[in-house]
Design an enzyme around this catalytic site. Structure first.
Site: not given
Ligand code: UT7
Length: 326
Positions: A283, A116, A253
């Site tokens: 992204n 990225c 980004h």
């Molecule tokens: O370009 C390269 C750089 N990449 C990035 O910058 C990405 C950086 N990270 C992010 O943007 C975020 O961390 C995410 C969008 C990927 C995830 O958001 P988050 O607030 O950090 O969520 P999390 O990973 O802590 O997950 C929270 C919950 C989990 O469920 P439990 O374990 O709390 O029950 C996940 O399983 O959200 C769940 N989850 C989803 N639920 C519905 C993860 N993906 C999804 C989804 N739909 N698509």
């Protein structure tokens, strides 16, 4: 007064493939909702390349638009650098395929793999040619087909990415060595290979011979992004001799609107100065910054003479920032 050669952006262009995939479309494929994706990421939709479109096809369209805006043709181009992590083939470089498809003369062409951060790395690399008089007309492109790297059973990643390409034309311009000069004024690039496990693809030529799928510990990457991007931005501003407060447009980004907001807040940048395309593009990895630049230029917000701050972070981990005056 000291005369210096600067790498000046003389044209910007973006290209998005026709197919739009909404969050509701993805909710039919994985266990997710439009509400979750919008709240956690700001993404509403993404574009997906057609099966017969390779990443070089996307890059060529963006490059044509950038060349047109610069008033240049393919015959003028002597350097092509493509930031990509989703090449058409293992080799040759996408840049040489773009050179052939555009009909550019023999010159320099190569790819940069910084995921990225690819565009920020590519722009800074191109500066080494253009600002030393070794290129008179360079194409710097960020192009990706990230949807081809998705594991469509992993809801934590497959909802985040899209396809697209953005390009800029860089030409040498004489400056006075002042912050009022047009061109690339400063940059800061960073990499930390110990963070590989946070964001990588589990396939490759010299390991398992597979293309692989993108794997990410999203919340760890999120934390790293908000904390470390700010340091690189301040270093790039220092390299350019400007204050972050002087910046007209912040073009980050486009990974997640919460990262954009978090970094802008840490740096004291008002949200009215942030170009955000994450809702429509998702992204697009190395393509996201030039696509956002193209959008801001096309809709008339970004004007010649304005000071732009670009930043990105991606797999590696790699990250960095550039300051330039359009
Ligand atoms: O370009 C390269 C750089 N990449 C990035 O910058 C990405 C950086 N990270 C992010 O943007 C975020 O961390 C995410 C969008 C990927 C995830 O958001 P988050 O607030 O950090 O969520 P999390 O990973 O802590 O997950 C929270 C919950 C989990 O469920 P439990 O374990 O709390 O029950 C996940 O399983 O959200 C769940 N989850 C989803 N639920 C519905 C993860 N993906 C999804 C989804 N739909 N698509």
């Amino acid at each position: 007064m000291t005369k210096v050669l600067r790498s000046v952006v003389t044209g910007v262009g973006g290209y998005l493939p026709d197919e739009v995939v909404t969050n509701d479309d993805l909710a039919k494929v994985v266990d997710t909702t439009d509400e979750w994706i919008r709240e956690r990421t700001g993404i509403r939709q993404r574009h997906r390349a057609a099966p017969d479109q390779a990443v070089s096809d996307l890059a060529v369209e963006a490059a044509k638009r950038a060349l047109e805006r610069a008033g240049r043709t393919a015959a003028d181009v002597d350097l092509i650098i493509v930031g990509t992590t989703t090449a058409d083939l293992t080799f040759p470089a996408v840049a040489t395929i773009v050179q052939r498809k555009l009909g550019c003369p023999i010159g320099i062409a190569f790819d940069i793999q910084a995921v990225c951060s690819g565009f920020v790395y590519a722009l800074s690399t191109a500066d080494g040619f253009v600002a030393r008089g070794r290129s008179k007309c360079a194409l710097v492109i960020g192009a990706e087909t990230m949807t081809r790297l998705m594991d469509w059973t992993d809801r934590g990643t497959c909802v985040l990415f899209g396809d697209g390409a953005g390009a800029v034309v860089l030409e040498p311009g004489e400056g006075q060595g002042e912050i009022s000069d047009r061109g690339l004024l400063g940059f800061a690039l960073r990499a930390d290979g110990t963070k590989q496990d946070l964001l990588y693809v589990d396939g490759g030529v010299s390991t398992n011979g597979q293309i692989g799928h993108l794997r990410m510990q999203g919340n760890q990457v999120f934390r790293h992004a908000v904390v470390n991007i700010s340091e690189a931005v301040i270093a790039a501003a220092k390299d350019a001799g400007v204050q972050v407060a002087d910046v007209d447009w912040f073009i980050p980004h486009q990974a997640n609107s919460r990262i954009l907001d978090g970094v802008a807040r840490r740096l004291g940048i008002d949200e009215s100065k942030v170009i955000s395309t994450v809702a429509e593009h998702a992204n697009t990895s190395a393509a996201s910054i030039p696509l956002a630049m193209a959008k801001g230029v096309e809709d008339g917000r970004i004007k010649p003479g304005q000071l732009l701050l670009l930043e990105a972070m991606g797999g590696g981990l790699t990250w960095g920032a550039c300051v330039l005056r359009l």
